[in-house]
Design an enzyme around this catalytic site. Sequence first.
Site, PDB file in Angstrom:
ATOM      1  N   LYS A 185       0.962  -1.074  -0.026  1.00  0.00           N
ATOM      2  CA  LYS A 185      -0.047   0.017  -0.085  1.00  0.00           C
ATOM      3  C   LYS A 185       0.744   1.455   0.043  1.00  0.00           C
ATOM      4  O   LYS A 185       1.242   1.700   0.986  1.00  0.00           O
ATOM      5  CB  LYS A 185      -1.037   0.109   1.212  1.00  0.00           C
ATOM      6  CG  LYS A 185      -2.271   0.689   1.065  1.00  0.00           C
ATOM      7  CD  LYS A 185      -2.362   2.075   1.454  1.00  0.00           C
ATOM      8  CE  LYS A 185      -1.402   2.938   2.259  1.00  0.00           C
ATOM      9  NZ  LYS A 185      -1.035   4.119   1.785  1.00  0.00           N
ATOM     10  N   GLU A 261       9.352   0.975  10.786  1.00  0.00           N
ATOM     11  CA  GLU A 261      10.461   2.202  10.546  1.00  0.00           C
ATOM     12  C   GLU A 261       9.690   3.533  10.594  1.00  0.00           C
ATOM     13  O   GLU A 261       8.894   3.907   9.820  1.00  0.00           O
ATOM     14  CB  GLU A 261      11.145   1.934   8.911  1.00  0.00           C
ATOM     15  CG  GLU A 261      11.913   0.396   8.933  1.00  0.00           C
ATOM     16  CD  GLU A 261      13.116   0.495   9.562  1.00  0.00           C
ATOM     17  OE1 GLU A 261      13.613   1.490   9.875  1.00  0.00           O
ATOM     18  OE2 GLU A 261      13.668  -0.271   9.809  1.00  0.00           O
ATOM     19  N   CYS A 295      14.014  10.411   6.643  1.00  0.00           N
ATOM     20  CA  CYS A 295      13.911  10.010   8.184  1.00  0.00           C
ATOM     21  C   CYS A 295      15.224  10.005   8.898  1.00  0.00           C
ATOM     22  O   CYS A 295      15.403  10.362  10.061  1.00  0.00           O
ATOM     23  CB  CYS A 295      13.197   8.595   8.529  1.00  0.00           C
ATOM     24  SG  CYS A 295      14.147   7.360   7.485  1.00  0.00           S
ATOM     25  N   GLU A 392      10.358  16.656  13.949  1.00  0.00           N
ATOM     26  CA  GLU A 392      10.926  16.038  12.695  1.00  0.00           C
ATOM     27  C   GLU A 392      10.472  17.026  11.527  1.00  0.00           C
ATOM     28  O   GLU A 392       9.378  17.357  11.305  1.00  0.00           O
ATOM     29  CB  GLU A 392      10.365  14.708  12.308  1.00  0.00           C
ATOM     30  CG  GLU A 392      11.061  14.296  11.189  1.00  0.00           C
ATOM     31  CD  GLU A 392      10.527  12.848  10.857  1.00  0.00           C
ATOM     32  OE1 GLU A 392       9.262  12.398  11.263  1.00  0.00           O
ATOM     33  OE2 GLU A 392      11.239  11.811  10.358  1.00  0.00           O
TER      34      GLU A 392
HETATM   35  P1  NAD Z   1       2.816   8.560   7.241  1.00  0.00           P
HETATM   36  O1  NAD Z   1       2.843   7.953   8.681  1.00  0.00           O
HETATM   37  O2  NAD Z   1       1.585   9.802   7.010  1.00  0.00           O
HETATM   38  O3  NAD Z   1       2.352   7.686   5.867  1.00  0.00           O
HETATM   39  C1  NAD Z   1       2.944   6.536   5.670  1.00  0.00           C
HETATM   40  C2  NAD Z   1       2.141   5.577   5.098  1.00  0.00           C
HETATM   41  O4  NAD Z   1       1.046   5.190   6.053  1.00  0.00           O
HETATM   42  C3  NAD Z   1       1.376   5.918   3.838  1.00  0.00           C
HETATM   43  O5  NAD Z   1       1.460   5.003   3.012  1.00  0.00           O
HETATM   44  C4  NAD Z   1       0.245   6.568   4.446  1.00  0.00           C
HETATM   45  O6  NAD Z   1      -0.949   6.594   3.478  1.00  0.00           O
HETATM   46  C5  NAD Z   1      -0.117   5.339   5.602  1.00  0.00           C
HETATM   47  N1  NAD Z   1      -1.145   5.987   6.266  1.00  0.00           N
HETATM   48  C6  NAD Z   1      -1.420   7.115   7.032  1.00  0.00           C
HETATM   49  N2  NAD Z   1      -2.377   7.091   8.040  1.00  0.00           N
HETATM   50  C7  NAD Z   1      -2.427   5.596   8.064  1.00  0.00           C
HETATM   51  C8  NAD Z   1      -3.558   5.160   9.119  1.00  0.00           C
HETATM   52  N3  NAD Z   1      -4.233   5.756   9.857  1.00  0.00           N
HETATM   53  N4  NAD Z   1      -3.559   3.644   9.036  1.00  0.00           N
HETATM   54  C9  NAD Z   1      -2.849   3.100   7.994  1.00  0.00           C
HETATM   55  N5  NAD Z   1      -1.961   3.449   7.087  1.00  0.00           N
HETATM   56  C10 NAD Z   1      -1.900   4.966   7.187  1.00  0.00           C
HETATM   57  O7  NAD Z   1       4.006   9.379   6.852  1.00  0.00           O
HETATM   58  P2  NAD Z   1       4.758   9.941   5.683  1.00  0.00           P
HETATM   59  O8  NAD Z   1       4.336  11.516   5.728  1.00  0.00           O
HETATM   60  O9  NAD Z   1       4.088   9.570   4.239  1.00  0.00           O
HETATM   61  O10 NAD Z   1       6.204   9.721   5.457  1.00  0.00           O
HETATM   62  C11 NAD Z   1       7.167  10.583   6.482  1.00  0.00           C
HETATM   63  C12 NAD Z   1       7.341   9.845   7.685  1.00  0.00           C
HETATM   64  O11 NAD Z   1       7.990   8.520   7.218  1.00  0.00           O
HETATM   65  C13 NAD Z   1       8.262  10.627   8.452  1.00  0.00           C
HETATM   66  O12 NAD Z   1       8.116  10.631   9.893  1.00  0.00           O
HETATM   67  C14 NAD Z   1       9.664   9.865   8.188  1.00  0.00           C
HETATM   68  O13 NAD Z   1      10.668   9.788   9.285  1.00  0.00           O
HETATM   69  C15 NAD Z   1       9.080   8.317   8.091  1.00  0.00           C
HETATM   70  N6  NAD Z   1      10.107   7.535   7.602  1.00  0.00           N
HETATM   71  C16 NAD Z   1      10.657   6.700   8.213  1.00  0.00           C
HETATM   72  C17 NAD Z   1      11.729   5.858   7.616  1.00  0.00           C
HETATM   73  C18 NAD Z   1      12.525   4.979   8.397  1.00  0.00           C
HETATM   74  O14 NAD Z   1      13.083   4.194   7.716  1.00  0.00           O
HETATM   75  N7  NAD Z   1      12.613   4.868   9.725  1.00  0.00           N
HETATM   76  C19 NAD Z   1      11.900   6.156   6.265  1.00  0.00           C
HETATM   77  C20 NAD Z   1      11.119   7.021   5.389  1.00  0.00           C
HETATM   78  C21 NAD Z   1      10.136   7.842   5.903  1.00  0.00           C
END
Ligand code: NAD
Length: 488
Positions: A185, A261, A295, A392
């Site tokens: 997804k 992650e 991240c 962040e």
């Molecule tokens: P996000 O948490 O908003 O979304 C991530 C994913 O989760 C997307 O596919 C989104 O559609 C889905 N999602 C959102 N709400 C959801 C819910 N209630 N239930 C299920 N799925 C849901 O994050 P983002 O804004 O897309 O990405 C940025 C974040 O990701 C930052 O916090 C960044 O640090 C983190 N990140 C972490 C790593 C790592 O390896 N630790 C790598 C890349 C990004």
Amino acid sequence: MSQSTTGLAASVGIDVPTGMLINGEWAGSDSTIPVIDPATEEAIAWIANGTPDDAIAAVAAAHQALPAWAATPPRQRAEILRRTYALMVERSEAIARLMVLENGKALRDARGEVLYAAEFFRWYAEEAVRMEGALTTAPAGTNRIMVLRQPVGVSVLVTPWNFPAAMATRKIGPALAAGCTVVLKPAKETPLTAFAIADLMREAGLPAGVVNVVCTATAGPVVSAMLADPRVRKLSFTGSTEVGRVLLRTAADTVTNCSMELGGNAPFLVFEDADIDAAVEGALVAKMRNGGEACTAANRFYVHERVADEFTSAFAARLAKLSVGPGLADGTDLGPLVNEDTRSKVASLVSEAAGAGGRVVTGGQAPDRRGYFYLPTVLTDVPADAAILATEIFGPVAPVVRFSGEADAIHWANDTEYGLVSYLYTADLRRALRVSEALETGMVGINRGLVSDPAAPFGGVKQSGLGREGGHDGLLEFTESKYIAVDW
Ligand code: NAD
């Protein structure tokens, strides 16, 4: 409305699916979601908006494909991963351009990401044939203890928009190598890169149902529906800590195995004996790779008071020279942020820090142009309690704080709920290792602004996550141990 990518195939050079991949076929949907180019604020494609029923159909396909895939000889699974790697490298320019259009990042970053992402297929092609077990004699001498590694089963992979290719391949590669089947997804902001990669896997000979892809505007209900389905045995999530917490609670109902992650708040420490030129180069990479939308991005710079002015002015001078513009334009170093919400969050963190006594050395505003741009920014004299140090940032902004002693630097670096990565610059090996041990993060870069590597265990401690991706650890995340007591 039907899904479309009018003009997209022509501009990037590959066909880009826009539907849902379920059981080997791209399917449409009743409603669609626009994919927006952050540099123009205009739609570049309309994609299928998956429903919980679509997600369950994808789970059913993955479940049906599981026994045959798990029983496929590891060498054969490896060959498909390896062919995908080769195809991805061959089409890397087209995928990079596609990624720029939906994410905004500079083409140089996108090219780097596609090759990095492809490496996960190569690495896990090599790992697929190295699934080791164990055989020991029970301490009492009564029997043998035999341990097998088996695929955990149908895995739901949820990925963010910031690395649309690498976050997907870092999960698909090990899952398939371990013998699992998946439903991916991707984030609705950047689905096209994931679709293009899934299509390459079909071309590489992947059997139907092994990788399914469903994107949606309503991630909550769609992912919850999959987690409630007892056929799903694994959730591998990359995204914010906030959403990670919600998903851990949801996964608790079915006691689903989770790898998380999550967010980061990386400190970047520069000691008084550091090579300042090298520290500035490392800071540029740690801060500006992917425009700060990583991240692993250095989020807080703690610099020894004796070198703080030298470091800050050299770093600010480098950032001020970066060329800001559409990711595909020649010479662009920094593209737009992914959307208006991200830009306004960055802008408000900067104005709050400036209002609390922080000084803007360079940048500090959005340029006057269309698109979600924000100028590269360095802030100094930032008060220790400013929100920008605890949040962040996810943008091209570097707050600098002075320190006078190693203990303070370590204390401030650890004073956060996050624990993904930290960076430190020093010429003293003993200090480098002593401080690395004291830092509460899953990864440390010593005299280096980049740690990500497909062969290394990537991941965080504290609220930055659970589990590791990459390396051999990444493969084990998609397996369960089975212990067999044998008397022969
Ligand atoms: P996000 O948490 O908003 O979304 C991530 C994913 O989760 C997307 O596919 C989104 O559609 C889905 N999602 C959102 N709400 C959801 C819910 N209630 N239930 C299920 N799925 C849901 O994050 P983002 O804004 O897309 O990405 C940025 C974040 O990701 C930052 O916090 C960044 O640090 C983190 N990140 C972490 C790593 C790592 O390896 N630790 C790598 C890349 C990004």
